[in-house]
Design an enzyme around this catalytic site. Structure first.
Site, PDB file in Angstrom:
ATOM      1  CD  GLU A  96      10.846 -19.406  27.579  1.00 31.13           C
ATOM      2  OE1 GLU A  96      11.083 -18.198  27.503  1.00 31.13           O
ATOM      3  OE2 GLU A  96      10.174 -20.033  26.738  1.00 31.13           O
ATOM      4  CB  CYS A 109       5.729 -27.435  26.556  1.00 34.11           C
ATOM      5  SG  CYS A 109       6.833 -26.907  25.236  1.00 34.11           S
ATOM      6  CB  CYS A 116      17.865 -22.964  19.868  1.00 36.66           C
ATOM      7  SG  CYS A 116      17.602 -24.246  18.621  1.00 36.66           S
ATOM      8  CB  CYS A 120      13.251 -21.445  13.500  1.00 36.12           C
ATOM      9  SG  CYS A 120      13.857 -23.140  13.476  1.00 36.12           S
ATOM     10  CB  CYS A 123      11.542 -19.747  17.031  1.00 37.19           C
ATOM     11  SG  CYS A 123      12.066 -20.387  18.618  1.00 37.19           S
ATOM     12  CD  GLU A 168      16.187 -30.451  16.765  1.00 31.42           C
ATOM     13  OE1 GLU A 168      15.318 -29.732  16.258  1.00 31.42           O
ATOM     14  OE2 GLU A 168      16.001 -31.673  16.998  1.00 31.42           O
ATOM     15  CG  HIS A 224       6.840 -24.714  10.970  1.00 29.66           C
ATOM     16  ND1 HIS A 224       5.768 -25.211  11.679  1.00 29.66           N
ATOM     17  CD2 HIS A 224       7.884 -24.682  11.844  1.00 29.66           C
ATOM     18  CE1 HIS A 224       6.144 -25.469  12.928  1.00 29.66           C
ATOM     19  NE2 HIS A 224       7.407 -25.171  13.048  1.00 29.66           N
ATOM     20  CG  ASN A 298       1.710 -16.372  21.139  1.00 30.97           C
ATOM     21  OD1 ASN A 298       1.438 -15.185  21.052  1.00 30.97           O
ATOM     22  ND2 ASN A 298       1.751 -17.009  22.292  1.00 30.97           N
ATOM     23  CB  CYS A 341       9.217 -21.599  21.963  1.00 29.79           C
ATOM     24  SG  CYS A 341      10.879 -22.168  22.069  1.00 29.79           S
TER      25      CYS A 341
END
Ligand code: SF4
Length: 350
Positions: A96, A109, A116, A120, A123, A168, A224, A298, A341
């Site tokens: 993306e 972005c 990944c 997390c 995400c 990452e 975070h 989001n 993301c």
């Protein structure tokens, strides 16, 4: 094996390597420089476009090399003008890249990996496996395509690039740095390093490596939570990279680069939005010169997190400001599309 697979990716070669191959082919070294400029300055995707080369040289290059360009696979445009793309790689994987236009900036972005390996909890990409690292040219291509999209749709070229998409970046260190070298080089896209931000989930030894390499671009840490118990809960990478280890790495990085750090802080309802959380964050901010971006969440369907209320977010931000910390609240972009993301690529691979 097919002929296509045996061809060499020409953009994996440095200019010196390309010159050496050209000389072995009986060509003049300056021809290699011309090709290099076509690849990185003019972002050519086909040897046939290299109009200052002879037809026979173009044909020869085409039999030896390939240009593994990426292609736009799908696009969604939000009511707030955010444009989210999935890109298809030469081996059919999807990644993306997002164009985020604001009144002051035109930001791309970009992704650094397919999927990944970190998990997390908030995400969408964290729920995919890591398939592979992106090559430097695949990161570069995202910038080229999103820049074209900015010009075509909003008549303004990119002003900023953030490595905040899938993956990452510091786990694909060499390719990420090579992509930035090509984006900033005079014989590349010639963009300013200060306009580029690499965002990490927090890998202490790689943050130190950025310091050793005295990088010129900006570093953001996706924090975070500024307490280990909470951070372990949402970002398992924190178990091997505690806040103490990160603080030590950031101090090292700052001494070497003199670059202030940005802390990204997604604010979740009833998880990290209390005054004690703001106090923890203010304490963490004392380690190195920094600024804080508080980011509206989001929500994704896989995770049980909700966005904090506007009132609590304001109280949180104002506390930090009163402590003298440069604090911005960033509203979530592209809420009406799959702009969190990983959301779009996860959906399209299902
Ligand atoms: S937030 Fe970043 S590091 Fe964490 S899982 Fe998602 S893509 Fe990976």
């Amino acid at each position: 094996m097919t002929e296509q697979i045996q061809k060499k990716d020409i953009r994996a070669l440095s200019l010196a390597e390309l010159k050496e191959i050209f000389v072995q082919m009986g060509e003049k070294a300056f021809r290699a420089k011309q090709v290099y400029e076509w690849l990185w300055q003019k972002a050519a995707r086909d040897f046939e476009d290299m109009s200052n080369l002879s037809k026979s040289l173009r044909g020869q290059l085409n039999t030896i090399f390939t240009i593994n360009g990426i292609q736009i696979n799908s696009t969604q445009v939000s009511a707030d003008r955010t444009i989210k793309n999935t890109f298809k790689l030469h081996d059919t994987h999807l990644i993306e890249g997002v164009l985020i236009p604001t009144t002051e900036r035109m930001t791309a972005c970009v992704s650094s990996q397919v999927g990944c390996s970190l998990t997390c909890k908030f995400c969408a990409t964290g729920y995919m496996d890591r398939k592979r690292n992106l090559n430097a040219d695949e990161i570069f291509d995202q910038v080229v395509l999103i820049n074209q999209q900015a010009i075509d749709n909003y008549q303004i070229p990119l002003s900023n690039i953030v490595y905040m998409g899938m993956g990452e970046p510091l786990l694909n260190y060499n390719n990420v740095l090579k992509s930035i070298e090509r984006i900033t080089a005079e014989d590349g896209l010639n963009m300013a390093s200060k306009r580029i931000t690499v965002s990490t989930a927090g890998i202490a030894k790689m943050i130190k490596k950025l310091g050793d390499d005295e990088v010129k671009f900006n570093l953001a840490l996706s924090l975070h939570a500024a307490n280990d118990v909470k951070r372990n809960e949402i970002m398992p990478i924190n178990e091997q990279n505690s806040l103490t280890a990160l603080a030590e790495a950031l101090k090292y990085y700052f001494v070497k680069t003199k670059n202030p750090v940005t802390y990204e802080y997604i604010i979740f309802n009833d998880f990290n939005d209390n005054l004690e959380d703001a106090m923890d964050l203010a304490k963490f901010c004392k380690h190195v010169p920094c600024k804080v971006n508080i980011i509206e969440y989001n929500p994704i369907s896989f995770a049980n997190f909700l966005n904090a209320s506007v009132d609590k977010t304001e109280v949180f931000a104002n506390y930090l400001r009163k402590q003298g910390i440069n604090t911005h609240v960033r509203r979530s972009r592209g809420k009406d599309i799959d702009a969190a993301c990983g959301q779009l690529a996860v959906k399209e691979q299902q």
